[in-house]
Design an enzyme around this catalytic site. Structure first.
Site, PDB file in Angstrom:
ATOM      1  N   ASN A   1      51.336  16.308  21.466  1.00  0.00           N
ATOM      2  CA  ASN A   1      50.450  17.411  21.905  1.00  0.00           C
ATOM      3  C   ASN A   1      50.187  18.246  20.656  1.00  0.00           C
ATOM      4  O   ASN A   1      51.005  18.964  20.110  1.00  0.00           O
ATOM      5  CB  ASN A   1      51.306  18.128  22.883  1.00  0.00           C
TER       6      ASN A   1
ATOM      7  N   ASN B   1      -9.131  -6.605  15.284  1.00  0.00           N
ATOM      8  CA  ASN B   1      -8.215  -7.632  14.679  1.00  0.00           C
ATOM      9  C   ASN B   1      -6.884  -6.597  14.133  1.00  0.00           C
ATOM     10  O   ASN B   1      -6.896  -5.914  13.292  1.00  0.00           O
ATOM     11  CB  ASN B   1      -9.065  -7.764  13.406  1.00  0.00           C
TER      12      ASN B   1
ATOM     13  N   GLY C   1       0.890  -1.080   0.112  1.00  0.00           N
ATOM     14  CA  GLY C   1      -0.013  -0.010   0.140  1.00  0.00           C
ATOM     15  C   GLY C   1       0.826   1.248   0.030  1.00  0.00           C
ATOM     16  O   GLY C   1       2.074   1.265   0.441  1.00  0.00           O
TER      17      GLY C   1
ATOM     18  N   GLN D   1       2.592  -7.010  -6.004  1.00  0.00           N
ATOM     19  CA  GLN D   1       1.454  -6.827  -6.143  1.00  0.00           C
ATOM     20  C   GLN D   1       1.057  -5.499  -7.054  1.00  0.00           C
ATOM     21  O   GLN D   1       1.075  -4.344  -6.552  1.00  0.00           O
ATOM     22  CB  GLN D   1       0.754  -6.404  -5.040  1.00  0.00           C
TER      23      GLN D   1
ATOM     24  N   ASN E   1      44.645  20.019   4.772  1.00  0.00           N
ATOM     25  CA  ASN E   1      44.506  18.646   4.082  1.00  0.00           C
ATOM     26  C   ASN E   1      44.476  18.732   2.830  1.00  0.00           C
ATOM     27  O   ASN E   1      44.223  17.807   2.006  1.00  0.00           O
ATOM     28  CB  ASN E   1      43.985  17.439   4.851  1.00  0.00           C
TER      29      ASN E   1
ATOM     30  N   ALA F   1      55.380  28.113  18.057  1.00  0.00           N
ATOM     31  CA  ALA F   1      53.822  28.833  17.717  1.00  0.00           C
ATOM     32  C   ALA F   1      53.829  29.411  16.729  1.00  0.00           C
ATOM     33  O   ALA F   1      54.875  30.143  16.257  1.00  0.00           O
ATOM     34  CB  ALA F   1      53.703  29.513  19.008  1.00  0.00           C
TER      35      ALA F   1
ATOM     36  N   ARG G   1      -2.735   7.941   4.032  1.00  0.00           N
ATOM     37  CA  ARG G   1      -2.789   8.714   5.395  1.00  0.00           C
ATOM     38  C   ARG G   1      -1.572   9.352   5.736  1.00  0.00           C
ATOM     39  O   ARG G   1      -1.675  10.303   6.760  1.00  0.00           O
ATOM     40  CB  ARG G   1      -3.714   8.044   6.294  1.00  0.00           C
TER      41      ARG G   1
HETATM   42  C1  UD1 Z   1      -6.569  -3.973   8.084  1.00  0.00           C
HETATM   43  C2  UD1 Z   1      -7.591  -5.024   8.388  1.00  0.00           C
HETATM   44  C3  UD1 Z   1      -8.187  -4.499   9.604  1.00  0.00           C
HETATM   45  C4  UD1 Z   1      -7.268  -4.281  10.680  1.00  0.00           C
HETATM   46  C5  UD1 Z   1      -6.234  -3.451  10.447  1.00  0.00           C
HETATM   47  C6  UD1 Z   1      -5.104  -3.623  11.509  1.00  0.00           C
HETATM   48  C7  UD1 Z   1      -8.277  -5.769   6.148  1.00  0.00           C
HETATM   49  C8  UD1 Z   1      -9.363  -5.727   4.986  1.00  0.00           C
HETATM   50  N1  UD1 Z   1      -8.545  -5.064   7.173  1.00  0.00           N
HETATM   51  O1  UD1 Z   1      -7.142  -2.779   7.912  1.00  0.00           O
HETATM   52  O2  UD1 Z   1      -9.203  -5.776   9.901  1.00  0.00           O
HETATM   53  O3  UD1 Z   1      -7.885  -4.007  11.878  1.00  0.00           O
HETATM   54  O4  UD1 Z   1      -5.660  -3.743   9.201  1.00  0.00           O
HETATM   55  O5  UD1 Z   1      -3.998  -2.631  11.367  1.00  0.00           O
HETATM   56  O6  UD1 Z   1      -7.324  -6.529   5.912  1.00  0.00           O
HETATM   57  N2  UD1 Z   1      -1.895  -3.782   1.472  1.00  0.00           N
HETATM   58  C9  UD1 Z   1      -1.240  -4.387   0.366  1.00  0.00           C
HETATM   59  N3  UD1 Z   1      -2.022  -4.601  -0.719  1.00  0.00           N
HETATM   60  C10 UD1 Z   1      -3.333  -4.160  -0.765  1.00  0.00           C
HETATM   61  C11 UD1 Z   1      -3.936  -3.584   0.533  1.00  0.00           C
HETATM   62  C12 UD1 Z   1      -3.012  -3.463   1.621  1.00  0.00           C
HETATM   63  O7  UD1 Z   1      -0.074  -4.683   0.779  1.00  0.00           O
HETATM   64  O8  UD1 Z   1      -3.897  -4.219  -1.545  1.00  0.00           O
HETATM   65  C13 UD1 Z   1      -1.017  -3.918   2.953  1.00  0.00           C
HETATM   66  C14 UD1 Z   1      -0.659  -2.258   3.183  1.00  0.00           C
HETATM   67  O9  UD1 Z   1       0.385  -1.756   2.571  1.00  0.00           O
HETATM   68  C15 UD1 Z   1      -0.478  -2.368   4.738  1.00  0.00           C
HETATM   69  C16 UD1 Z   1      -1.377  -3.554   5.093  1.00  0.00           C
HETATM   70  O10 UD1 Z   1      -1.576  -4.433   3.963  1.00  0.00           O
HETATM   71  O11 UD1 Z   1       0.578  -2.693   5.132  1.00  0.00           O
HETATM   72  C17 UD1 Z   1      -2.801  -3.180   5.831  1.00  0.00           C
HETATM   73  O12 UD1 Z   1      -3.525  -2.441   4.816  1.00  0.00           O
HETATM   74  P1  UD1 Z   1      -4.429  -0.949   5.379  1.00  0.00           P
HETATM   75  O13 UD1 Z   1      -5.010  -0.371   4.114  1.00  0.00           O
HETATM   76  O14 UD1 Z   1      -3.453  -0.080   6.088  1.00  0.00           O
HETATM   77  O15 UD1 Z   1      -5.664  -1.996   6.149  1.00  0.00           O
HETATM   78  P2  UD1 Z   1      -6.344  -1.383   7.303  1.00  0.00           P
HETATM   79  O16 UD1 Z   1      -7.563  -0.402   6.698  1.00  0.00           O
HETATM   80  O17 UD1 Z   1      -5.434  -0.731   8.237  1.00  0.00           O
HETATM   81 CA    CA Z   2      -3.376  -0.316   8.539  1.00  0.00          CA
END
Ligand code: UD1
Ligand code: CA
Length: 500
Positions: free
Chosen positions: A418, A207, A41, A106, A427, A464, A45
């Protein structure tokens, strides 16, 4: 892994993690575990060009802390897949510095479920793929401890459900997926914040996205995930509920949950959470050093990287910053107001209000206040460096003194030299850095300029204010501008003079 045979006290491993954690349990056998870390991702934010997982936490990319915790469970980089996407090359290059990780791309961020699926090809090629369990972690959750990962692995391998997921209670659960349980407190499903019913919003069990799946089941069922229309993403969070349906109700509960502290699973989505994580991590490291015998006078103003090593009975005074892989031996007093970067400091050194970068100090070296040891220096035992001394790419011999403002660069100094106040090694000639070699017991008078390349033999002296442009033979004194040897008049010369 056979847990019952492993419980002997002699098998109890105890070691300290770099992140400041004492791990006092039996690490599970990692041979049947593989890992997926999601880091594709952008981290919208964060409002940053830098991919989220590369934002610094305690001075290093936040993902390094997670990678370290995983390595400390014994799972090697070769069994750890990192899913990258946004600025994927950049993330890949940074993580590869930590080991031979499997990098998976990805291309389109279609959700956490889709991201895990991207690792399928790599992980099903591994040895024991059929019996492998897959640990899923988030790149933006850097605070998890090896201890908790080991607990998760042990618990999962013992009861062998389809999935074990970590949960925690959050004071403020906003933004996290919530754990939904039935009347008997059994796990039912995970619901994302946006899809919660109003009466579910107050549920505090969240979670954190730390799961351990039976690998075969995971790969078979990831392809059954359906897109959530609102975000157009495949949610990994749908899998545990699917596991419940896979197995008939009278069988062993296929989903197991394990609680941990919220502090460990804080997800970093914005820079406010990044700052919260920094405080947690910093205090964890400080605490471990204190327990190991290091005095930290003011924890509020002391900053130590997760990779520093500090021996007992060293005192860290307020406003001290220890960055990178520093090693500080016992009995030192560091600070106040001191910055060490990748420095190795011997026993009983005193460094007061000064900076030392990428250099080595032997025992009993004293520096400061207000001096700067720049990269590439070696200060031998007993060197004394007082105020406003600057050294760069220099080897300073034992018991040499450089008490007052001066610059020594690209130089080798012998023992007991010294360096007078105001001494400069000139240098740099505008093109090249040239070397100055100074022998043992040399006395450099105040305000000397030593124009490199230059060699001063053992026991030489400069007067000196001399500007030394030519090599000085051992034992000879030079003075003036340009400096010339003082001629010691012989007895016959003296007689001749008198006769004139
Ligand atoms: C996710 C969980 C949420 C949990 C939270 C904990 C899901 C749908 N939701 O939400 O239940 O409480 O983490 O922090 O899983 N990422 C990818 N590829 C993607 C999407 C995300 O690699 O297509 C990676 C992001 O880079 C990140 C991580 O997955 O490191 C989590 O993604 P993020 O979008 O932050 O999920 P949350 O909304 O925080
Ligand atoms: Ca997250």
């Amino acid at each position: 892994m056979n847990l019952t045979n492993n419980t002997g006290i002699e098998k109890l491993h105890m070691y300290i993690e770099a992140s400041g954690e004492i791990v006092d349990h039996i690490p599970p056998d990692p041979a049947n575990i593989a890992v997926v870390i999601l880091a594709a991702g952008k981290g919208t934010r964060m409002r940053s060009k830098l991919p989220k997982v590369l934002h610094p936490l305690l001075g290093e990319p936040m993902i390094y802390h997670l990678l370290r915790a995983v390595r400390h469970t014994g799972i090697p980089p070769e069994r750890t897949a990192i899913v990258v996407g946004y600025s994927g090359e950049e993330v890949a290059n940074v993580v590869k510095k930590q080991g031979n990780y499997l990098i998976v791309y990805q291309d389109e961020q279609l959700g956490t479920g889709h991201a895990v699926k991207c690792a399928e090809n790599e992980l099903t090629k591994l040895e024991n793929a059929d019996t492998t369990h897959v640990l899923v972690l988030l790149g933006d959750g850097p605070l998890v401890k090896a201890h908790t990962l080991n607990r998760l692995i042990q618990s999962h391998l013992t009861s062998n459900p389809l999935v074990t997921l970590v949960t925690t209670e959050a004071e403020n659960p906003y933004g996290y997926g919530r754990i939904i349980r039935d009347g008997k407190e059994r796990f039912c499903q995970i619901i994302e914040e946006a899809e919660l019913l109003p009466q579910q919003r107050n549920l505090k069990e969240i979670n954190p996205s730390l799961y351990l799946f039976q690998g075969k089941w995971l790969w078979e069922n990831l392809r059954r995930l359906e897109k959530h229309p609102a975000k157009g993403e495949y949610y990994l969070t749908d899998l545990p509920a699917m596991a419940l349906k896979t197995i008939a109700a009278d069988e062993l509960h296929p989903v197991q949950t394990m609680k941990t502290d919220f502090e460990e699973v804080l997800g970093i989505n914005d820079r406010v959470q990044l700052a919260e994580a920094e405080i947690i991590m910093r205090h964890r490291v400080l605490r471990q050093h204190m327990l190991n015998g290091v005095t930290i006078v003011d924890t509020a103003s002391t900053y130590i990287s997760a990779t520093a090593r500090i021996e007992a009975d060293t005192i860290l005074e307020p406003n001290t910053h220890i960055r990178g892989k520093c090693i500080i031996k016992k009995g030192c007093v560091i600070g106040p107001n001191t910055i060490l970067v990748e420095a190795t400091i011997g026993e009983n050194c005193v460094i007061n209000a000064s900076m030392v970068e990428n250099s080595t100090l032997k025992n009993n070296v004293s520096i400061g206040p207000f001096s700067h040891v720049r990269p590439g220096c070696m200060l031998e035992e007993g060197v004394y460096m007082g105020n406003f001394a600057e050294v760069s790419r220099a080897h300073i011999g034992a018991d040499s003194k450089q008490s007052h403002f001066s610059f020594i660069g690209d130089a080798t100094l012998g023992k007991k030299v010294n360096v007078g106040a105001g001494t400069i090694t000139a240098n740099y000639d505008g093109k090249n850095k040239n070397k100055t070699i100074i022998g043992d017991n040399v006395f450099i008078g105040s305000d000397s300029i030593l124009r490199a390349p230059l060699t001063l033999g053992d026991d030489a002296t400069t007067g000196a204010g001399s500007i030394v442009t030519k090599n000085v033979e051992p034992g000879v004194t030079v003075v003036g501008m340009p400096a010339r040897p003082i001629r010691r008049k012989s007895v016959s010369e003296n007689t001749e003079n008198k006769e004139e």
